[in-house]
Design a protein around this motif. Sequence first.
Motif, mmCIF file in Angstrom:
data_model
loop_
_atom_site.group_PDB
_atom_site.id
_atom_site.type_symbol
_atom_site.label_atom_id
_atom_site.label_comp_id
_atom_site.label_asym_id
_atom_site.label_seq_id
_atom_site.Cartn_x
_atom_site.Cartn_y
_atom_site.Cartn_z
ATOM 1 N N ALA A 1 -1.441 12.240 7.031
ATOM 2 C CA ALA A 1 -0.738 11.236 7.028
ATOM 3 C C ALA A 1 0.160 11.429 8.275
ATOM 4 C CB ALA A 1 -0.003 11.583 5.407
ATOM 5 N N ARG B 1 -2.407 5.961 9.915
ATOM 6 C CA ARG B 1 -1.421 5.910 8.808
ATOM 7 C C ARG B 1 -0.164 5.880 8.942
ATOM 8 N NH1 ARG B 1 -3.525 11.160 4.965
ATOM 9 N NH2 ARG B 1 -2.202 9.870 3.528
ATOM 10 N N LEU C 1 1.918 2.649 0.941
ATOM 11 C CA LEU C 1 0.394 3.007 0.328
ATOM 12 C C LEU C 1 -0.755 3.997 1.465
ATOM 13 C CD1 LEU C 1 -0.599 0.225 -1.392
ATOM 14 C CD2 LEU C 1 -0.009 2.050 -2.691
ATOM 15 N N LEU D 1 -0.223 7.931 1.016
ATOM 16 C CA LEU D 1 -1.539 8.198 0.461
ATOM 17 C C LEU D 1 -2.468 8.829 0.667
ATOM 18 C CD1 LEU D 1 0.173 6.078 -2.703
ATOM 19 C CD2 LEU D 1 1.162 8.285 -2.367
ATOM 20 N N PRO D 2 -2.953 10.004 -0.096
ATOM 21 C CA PRO D 2 -4.284 10.304 0.463
ATOM 22 C C PRO D 2 -5.479 9.254 0.020
ATOM 23 C CG PRO D 2 -2.954 11.909 -0.889
ATOM 24 C CD PRO D 2 -2.143 10.415 -0.731
#
Length: 208
Positions: A36, A152, A180, A183-184
């Motif tokens: 992230a 990301r 978004l 998020l993983p």
Amino acid sequence: MAEKTSNKSVFLNPLSKDNPVVVQILGICSVLAVTAKLEPAIVMGISVIAVLAFSNVIISCLRKTIPTNIRIIVQLVVVAGLVVIVSQLLKAYAYDVSKQLSVFIGLIITNCILMGRLEAFAMGNRPFASFLDGIGNGVGYAIILIIVGFFRELLGSGTLLGYQVVPQAWYDAGYCNNGLMILPPMALIVVACIIWVQRSVNKDLQEK
């Protein structure tokens, strides 16, 4: 010359056409968990390179003395010892990043790439070749982490390594970060895009 060529391929193949993440589909869990932000992705990549390279060398040096029926246990002990060293070094010199990575440094022990290279390569090859294999696979893994972490953090937070990259004028004009991306599931989508590019470029990887 043949040995040099072999060592060259051992090091270079994991960087592209035999990449452990996008070709062998290994180590995906940590790719989803630590990308992230770019900084923890870089630190995780470096940690895996160190553990993989040195565990490969140690197991290669011991391969002829390890009883077959306990070889997995020995491999786990070696990896666990190296992971503890890496964890303590991070806590001493990069505590904030260590907190961000949390349990994932410890989970390097269960990384499929490590156990796969120890079993498939280090147990049957000399220390120098095993070292190159460890470095190559570790760098191949780190490259994917860094690419995923780059996109990301940039698209999800507008920053890179914690520094603001997207100009404030863009936000004033109506630009919004894509929440978004942090998020993983988005990590998996980015990896899927990398796999698509990888297979488009490398014709050998395309299914007949």
